[in-house]
Write a protein that holds these residues in place. Sequence first.
Motif, PDB file in Angstrom:
ATOM      1  N   GLN A 292       0.829  -1.212   0.000  1.00  0.00           N
ATOM      2  CA  GLN A 292       0.000   0.000   0.000  1.00  0.00           C
ATOM      3  C   GLN A 292       0.863   1.262   0.000  1.00  0.00           C
ATOM      4  OE1 GLN A 292      -4.132  -0.570   2.184  1.00  0.00           O
ATOM      5  NE2 GLN A 292      -2.494  -1.331   3.482  1.00  0.00           N
ATOM      6  N   VAL A 293       1.924   1.263   0.798  1.00  0.00           N
ATOM      7  CA  VAL A 293       2.812   2.428   0.830  1.00  0.00           C
ATOM      8  C   VAL A 293       3.466   2.619  -0.538  1.00  0.00           C
ATOM      9  CG1 VAL A 293       4.938   3.372   1.823  1.00  0.00           C
ATOM     10  CG2 VAL A 293       3.245   2.301   3.315  1.00  0.00           C
ATOM     11  N   ALA A 294       3.910   1.519  -1.155  1.00  0.00           N
ATOM     12  CA  ALA A 294       4.548   1.592  -2.472  1.00  0.00           C
ATOM     13  C   ALA A 294       3.574   2.125  -3.527  1.00  0.00           C
ATOM     14  CB  ALA A 294       5.067   0.220  -2.879  1.00  0.00           C
ATOM     15  N   VAL A 295       2.320   1.662  -3.499  1.00  0.00           N
ATOM     16  CA  VAL A 295       1.319   2.092  -4.485  1.00  0.00           C
ATOM     17  C   VAL A 295       0.983   3.569  -4.303  1.00  0.00           C
ATOM     18  CG1 VAL A 295      -1.097   1.830  -5.199  1.00  0.00           C
ATOM     19  CG2 VAL A 295       0.326  -0.195  -4.832  1.00  0.00           C
ATOM     20  N   PRO A 341      -5.617   0.819   6.509  1.00  0.00           N
ATOM     21  CA  PRO A 341      -5.119  -0.118   7.533  1.00  0.00           C
ATOM     22  C   PRO A 341      -3.932  -0.917   6.994  1.00  0.00           C
ATOM     23  CG  PRO A 341      -7.061  -1.026   6.479  1.00  0.00           C
ATOM     24  CD  PRO A 341      -6.866   0.341   5.884  1.00  0.00           C
ATOM     25  N   THR A 342      -3.109  -1.431   7.903  1.00  0.00           N
ATOM     26  CA  THR A 342      -1.950  -2.227   7.478  1.00  0.00           C
ATOM     27  C   THR A 342      -2.356  -3.610   6.982  1.00  0.00           C
ATOM     28  OG1 THR A 342      -1.629  -2.964   9.757  1.00  0.00           O
ATOM     29  CG2 THR A 342      -0.343  -1.048   9.027  1.00  0.00           C
ATOM     30  N   GLN A 343      -3.545  -4.066   7.371  1.00  0.00           N
ATOM     31  CA  GLN A 343      -4.042  -5.370   6.921  1.00  0.00           C
ATOM     32  C   GLN A 343      -5.570  -5.334   6.880  1.00  0.00           C
ATOM     33  OE1 GLN A 343      -3.498  -8.476   9.989  1.00  0.00           O
ATOM     34  NE2 GLN A 343      -2.544  -6.907  11.266  1.00  0.00           N
ATOM     35  N   TYR A 344      -6.147  -6.330   6.189  1.00  0.00           N
ATOM     36  CA  TYR A 344      -7.596  -6.328   5.978  1.00  0.00           C
ATOM     37  C   TYR A 344      -8.244  -7.598   6.520  1.00  0.00           C
ATOM     38  CZ  TYR A 344      -6.908  -2.248   3.034  1.00  0.00           C
ATOM     39  OH  TYR A 344      -6.589  -0.997   2.583  1.00  0.00           O
ATOM     40  N   THR A 345      -7.704  -8.094   7.630  1.00  0.00           N
ATOM     41  CA  THR A 345      -8.281  -9.310   8.231  1.00  0.00           C
ATOM     42  C   THR A 345      -9.700  -9.078   8.740  1.00  0.00           C
ATOM     43  OG1 THR A 345      -7.191  -8.686  10.307  1.00  0.00           O
ATOM     44  CG2 THR A 345      -6.043 -10.281   8.916  1.00  0.00           C
ATOM     45  N   ALA A 354     -21.957 -12.142  15.040  1.00  0.00           N
ATOM     46  CA  ALA A 354     -21.291 -11.879  16.317  1.00  0.00           C
ATOM     47  C   ALA A 354     -20.994 -13.209  17.032  1.00  0.00           C
ATOM     48  CB  ALA A 354     -22.193 -11.001  17.175  1.00  0.00           C
ATOM     49  N   PRO A 355     -20.036 -13.238  17.972  1.00  0.00           N
ATOM     50  CA  PRO A 355     -19.276 -12.078  18.480  1.00  0.00           C
ATOM     51  C   PRO A 355     -18.081 -11.742  17.594  1.00  0.00           C
ATOM     52  CG  PRO A 355     -18.660 -14.035  19.683  1.00  0.00           C
ATOM     53  CD  PRO A 355     -19.738 -14.474  18.729  1.00  0.00           C
ATOM     54  N   PHE A 356     -17.751 -10.432  17.572  1.00  0.00           N
ATOM     55  CA  PHE A 356     -16.585  -9.964  16.820  1.00  0.00           C
ATOM     56  C   PHE A 356     -15.467  -9.619  17.797  1.00  0.00           C
ATOM     57  CE2 PHE A 356     -20.208  -8.392  14.111  1.00  0.00           C
ATOM     58  CZ  PHE A 356     -20.118  -9.440  13.199  1.00  0.00           C
ATOM     59  N   THR A 357     -14.240  -9.748  17.332  1.00  0.00           N
ATOM     60  CA  THR A 357     -13.097  -9.435  18.189  1.00  0.00           C
ATOM     61  C   THR A 357     -12.997  -7.921  18.375  1.00  0.00           C
ATOM     62  OG1 THR A 357     -11.592  -9.270  16.326  1.00  0.00           O
ATOM     63  CG2 THR A 357     -11.825 -11.438  17.335  1.00  0.00           C
ATOM     64  N   GLY A 358     -12.442  -7.531  19.481  1.00  0.00           N
ATOM     65  CA  GLY A 358     -12.270  -6.099  19.766  1.00  0.00           C
ATOM     66  C   GLY A 358     -10.886  -5.595  19.420  1.00  0.00           C
ATOM     67  N   ARG A 359     -10.180  -6.288  18.576  1.00  0.00           N
ATOM     68  CA  ARG A 359      -8.799  -5.935  18.238  1.00  0.00           C
ATOM     69  C   ARG A 359      -8.747  -4.697  17.333  1.00  0.00           C
ATOM     70  NH1 ARG A 359      -4.979  -9.550  14.250  1.00  0.00           N
ATOM     71  NH2 ARG A 359      -3.214  -8.112  14.174  1.00  0.00           N
ATOM     72  N   THR A 360      -7.837  -3.781  17.663  1.00  0.00           N
ATOM     73  CA  THR A 360      -7.640  -2.604  16.815  1.00  0.00           C
ATOM     74  C   THR A 360      -6.609  -2.926  15.723  1.00  0.00           C
ATOM     75  OG1 THR A 360      -5.897  -1.772  18.268  1.00  0.00           O
ATOM     76  CG2 THR A 360      -8.132  -1.003  18.692  1.00  0.00           C
ATOM     77  N   ILE A 361      -6.718  -2.221  14.611  1.00  0.00           N
ATOM     78  CA  ILE A 361      -5.806  -2.434  13.483  1.00  0.00           C
ATOM     79  C   ILE A 361      -5.040  -1.147  13.229  1.00  0.00           C
ATOM     80  CG2 ILE A 361      -5.667  -2.930  11.009  1.00  0.00           C
ATOM     81  CD1 ILE A 361      -8.124  -4.671  11.305  1.00  0.00           C
ATOM     82  N   ASP A 362      -3.730  -1.282  13.106  1.00  0.00           N
ATOM     83  CA  ASP A 362      -2.886  -0.114  12.883  1.00  0.00           C
ATOM     84  C   ASP A 362      -3.088   0.448  11.480  1.00  0.00           C
ATOM     85  OD1 ASP A 362      -1.751  -0.349  15.399  1.00  0.00           O
ATOM     86  OD2 ASP A 362      -0.165  -1.693  14.690  1.00  0.00           O
ATOM     87  N   ALA A 363      -2.852   1.757  11.354  1.00  0.00           N
ATOM     88  CA  ALA A 363      -2.881   2.396  10.038  1.00  0.00           C
ATOM     89  C   ALA A 363      -1.501   2.296   9.396  1.00  0.00           C
ATOM     90  CB  ALA A 363      -3.296   3.852  10.184  1.00  0.00           C
ATOM     91  N   CYS A 364      -1.424   2.602   8.111  1.00  0.00           N
ATOM     92  CA  CYS A 364      -0.143   2.541   7.390  1.00  0.00           C
ATOM     93  C   CYS A 364       0.839   3.599   7.879  1.00  0.00           C
ATOM     94  CB  CYS A 364      -0.373   2.718   5.891  1.00  0.00           C
ATOM     95  SG  CYS A 364      -1.102   1.274   5.099  1.00  0.00           S
TER      96      CYS A 364
END
Length: 533
Positions: A292-295, A341-345, A354-364
């Motif tokens: 993503q950074v390269a594009v 986001p750094t990933q699209y999991t 539900a239930p969904f995980t409460g995990r945050t995803i980092d940005a690029c």
Amino acid sequence: MTFLIPLVTLPFLVYGLKEDRSEFKCIYLITNMAFFWVTECIPLYVTSLFPVIFMPLFGILSSEIACSLYFTDTLVLFIGGLILALAIEYSNLHQRIALGTILLVGCSPRRLHFGLILVTAFLSMWISNSATAAMMCPIVKAILTELDKQKIFTIYKTQEEEPVEEGEKPHPSTISMSFYFGVAYAASIGGCGTLIGTGTNLTFKGIYETRFPDAKEKIDFPIFMAYAIPLAVIVNLMLLYLSLQLTHMGLFRGKSKIGQEVKQAAQNKEVLRKIIREHYDELGKWTCHEIQVAVVFTIMVLLLVFAKPGFMKGWMEALNLKGVGSSAVIFLAVAILFALPTQYTFLKYCCGSAPFTGRTIDACLSWVFIQNNMPWGLAFLIGGGFVLAEGSKVSGLAKMLGESMKFVALLPSSLAVGMTIILGIACTAFSSNVAVCNILTPVFCEMALAIKIHPLLLTLPPTLGMSFAYHLPVSTPPNAIACGYAGIKSKYLAMAGILPSLWGVIILWINALTWGFVVFPGTKEFPKWAEDA
């Protein structure tokens, strides 16, 4: 020093106040700032804020005007370039580019040296030269350490060759120094290729456009690249490589000790390739973050180049967006990287229940990473130069200095160009190149008006030359980074820089008087818009 310099130069201020001569008040401020910048008796960036205090106190500029010059379009462009450099570092994309290029070029000592110079110059075109040097030096060290383990060639001098104190690490060998010098010098040269490559380029752009708002020759991103890349970057890199090969790697001296070492190491190029391949494989597959950074980065570069390409209708003109500058394009890329986001999991949960995980995803791109690694002081350094340039113009100081250099009119214009290039490189040898650019560029602008030479001809070549100071660690950040990281003594840097400095002067002079006339045909004669400037 902090108190001595203002006292010694006090007569300028006294005369200016007594006779109400703004130019002498301004020269008092500039002289003190120049000494403070060179000696660094107080921090470089604190000195850069002096115009905010003294320009209004001396009645030269209002506080509103002085402060506004610290956040111009050019400065925003510079800050955006630094943030994008950090985005590449944050994604680790720079290491993949560096190691991949080296594998592509080849892994014999001479090819490895060329590959490191090539990739450093390319990265430095888009990332600040200091950041590039800081990224590349650990890669050089890792490669040299592996070569030492494999006994391919000697990477340290013996105690007899270069004595060191007990507890100090041994001094790098002549061959090892060629790799570090190649990276340091290539970072400086590569930075000349684009407006965002080094602070001096944007400092020049800001001062030039402030002094000559009616100039027909605009310093746009693609035009600047067209002017600088063919000779000032590509040919200069070839000559840099040749110079270091001659002086440090025994080129054409096959029977010398160093020549024999390099020849023997070339026979082990497969071992070298294996070492580089191992480091590359450790990076794993391309991550979503890197892609993503390269594009985004590639799209940004294309938008900058084809905004006003000169040889065809640009997208800005096609969309009637003439007011959009390069800073808007760069910060569009920055904003997108903060949003992606750094990933699209998380997508696998879109159609789930539900239930969904409460995990945050980092940005690029992380603001915390930027806050901790951003050299904010450079913005003050460049902004301070813009205020000095405007103050010099308003007070009449710049005109006075330019008029005092009318004797240069007796010389052919080609010699005048050569003189400014040599002066720019010589002054930068002892001080920060951005600080020197802030001081000299306004003087060159007025000198051009006084002797009736196109201002661009006397300002752009020395600006590029201010990045070609190779002799001392203080001259440019890459020099300081390479010497500090590898523990190289200044005497070796001073000797290594002789040939590259000579090539730099010659190339910039030839570039200005040949290819420069192709890119900027209007610079062949003194323009009408400059008569009333």
